[in-house]
Design a protein around this motif. Structure first.
Motif, PDB file in Angstrom:
ATOM      1  N   SER A   1       0.819  -1.201   0.000  1.00  0.00           N
ATOM      2  CA  SER A   1       0.000   0.000   0.000  1.00  0.00           C
ATOM      3  C   SER A   1       0.868   1.273   0.000  1.00  0.00           C
ATOM      4  CB  SER A   1      -0.977  -0.104   1.179  1.00  0.00           C
ATOM      5  OG  SER A   1      -1.005   1.033   1.931  1.00  0.00           O
ATOM      6  N   THR A   2       1.960   1.269   0.766  1.00  0.00           N
ATOM      7  CA  THR A   2       2.830   2.457   0.770  1.00  0.00           C
ATOM      8  C   THR A   2       3.542   2.611  -0.573  1.00  0.00           C
ATOM      9  OG1 THR A   2       3.144   2.204   3.141  1.00  0.00           O
ATOM     10  CG2 THR A   2       4.738   3.590   2.003  1.00  0.00           C
TER      11      THR A   2
ATOM     12  N   ASP B   1       1.072   3.976  -3.164  1.00  0.00           N
ATOM     13  CA  ASP B   1       0.851   5.417  -2.961  1.00  0.00           C
ATOM     14  C   ASP B   1       2.043   6.211  -3.476  1.00  0.00           C
ATOM     15  OD1 ASP B   1      -1.541   5.010  -1.789  1.00  0.00           O
ATOM     16  OD2 ASP B   1      -0.879   5.379   0.271  1.00  0.00           O
TER      17      ASP B   1
ATOM     18  N   LYS C   1       1.943   6.392  -7.190  1.00  0.00           N
ATOM     19  CA  LYS C   1       0.859   7.296  -7.625  1.00  0.00           C
ATOM     20  C   LYS C   1       1.283   8.750  -7.510  1.00  0.00           C
ATOM     21  CE  LYS C   1      -3.378   4.792  -6.913  1.00  0.00           C
ATOM     22  NZ  LYS C   1      -4.610   4.665  -6.166  1.00  0.00           N
ATOM     23  N   HIS C   2       2.002   9.071  -6.458  1.00  0.00           N
ATOM     24  CA  HIS C   2       2.372  10.471  -6.232  1.00  0.00           C
ATOM     25  C   HIS C   2       3.590  10.909  -7.025  1.00  0.00           C
ATOM     26  CE1 HIS C   2      -0.104  10.021  -2.426  1.00  0.00           C
ATOM     27  NE2 HIS C   2      -0.699  10.945  -3.143  1.00  0.00           N
TER      28      HIS C   2
END
Ligand code: HEM
Length: 168
Positions: free
Chosen positions: A127-128, A131, A134-135
């Motif tokens: 999950s990290t 993210d 994505k960023h």
């Protein structure tokens, strides 16, 4: 009863591997290419969000993250993890190379089982990392779908190993 058997069959099929097409693999590689040289920053983000993962490493447990971040030990391990992803992605999208991915991921899953790493920690990692990508890159629409499919596959193999069954 029949209904339950059908449900069980659907669950068994949907929990299996769904290898990426060539196009999907290219989309994931394209997103990954933009971040794959940020090894130290990626591991730093993961340890910052999940100190329980940091504490599984005997050489990093209980230490100040901001200090260890600049150690060579830290960058060596960050490079191992990121290269593992890069190498497997370089094989994705080609059915002939699927056995090679299975062999590598089975081995990694077995090593991590022996270290007592949990499914929950792998999910935290995923999950990290997602993210982060994505960023710092572009990951939406078809590319995001392909990214999730790739991780579902890899995690299917890792989790089977954590349960004691390599994927053949
Ligand atoms: C999520 C929790 C995880 C924990 C707690 C964890 C822990 C560890 C530890 C303690 C080592 C040994 C370090 C050393 O000997 O210096 C290691 C090695 C390694 N880890 Fe992880 N790891 C995790 C996830 C991952 C993931 C997701 C990847 C790849 C994407 C990965 C790739 C590797 C590789 C390639 C090595 C070195 C080869 C090996 O021993 O398997 N790890 N990991």
């Amino acid at each position: 009863m029949k209904f339950l058997i059908v449900l069980a069959l659907i669950a068994a099929v949907s929990a299996d591997l769904k290898p990426l097409s060539k196009e999907q693999a290219d989309e994931v590689r394209h997103a990954w290419d933009k971040v794959k040289h940020n090894e130290v920053e990626i591991l730093h983000e993961i340890f910052k969000a999940h100190p329980d993962i940091q504490n599984k490493f005997p050489q990093f447990a209980g230490k100040d993250l901001e200090q260890i971040k600049s150690n060579s030990d830290f960058s060596t391990h960050a490079t191992r993890i990121v290269s593992f992803i890069t190498e497997n992605l370089s094989l994705a999208g080609n059915p002939d190379l699927l056995p090679a991915i299975k062999t590598r991921v089975n081995e990694m899953g077995q090593n991590h089982r022996n270290r007592g790493v949990t499914k929950e920690q792998f999910n935290e990692f995923r999950s990290t990392l997602t993210d982060y990508v994505k960023h710092h890159s572009s990951l939406d629409g078809d590319a995001e779908h392909a990214w999730n499919q790739a991780f579902d596959n890899v995690f299917f193999i890792i989790f089977s190993n954590l349960d004691g069954h390599p994927v053949v």
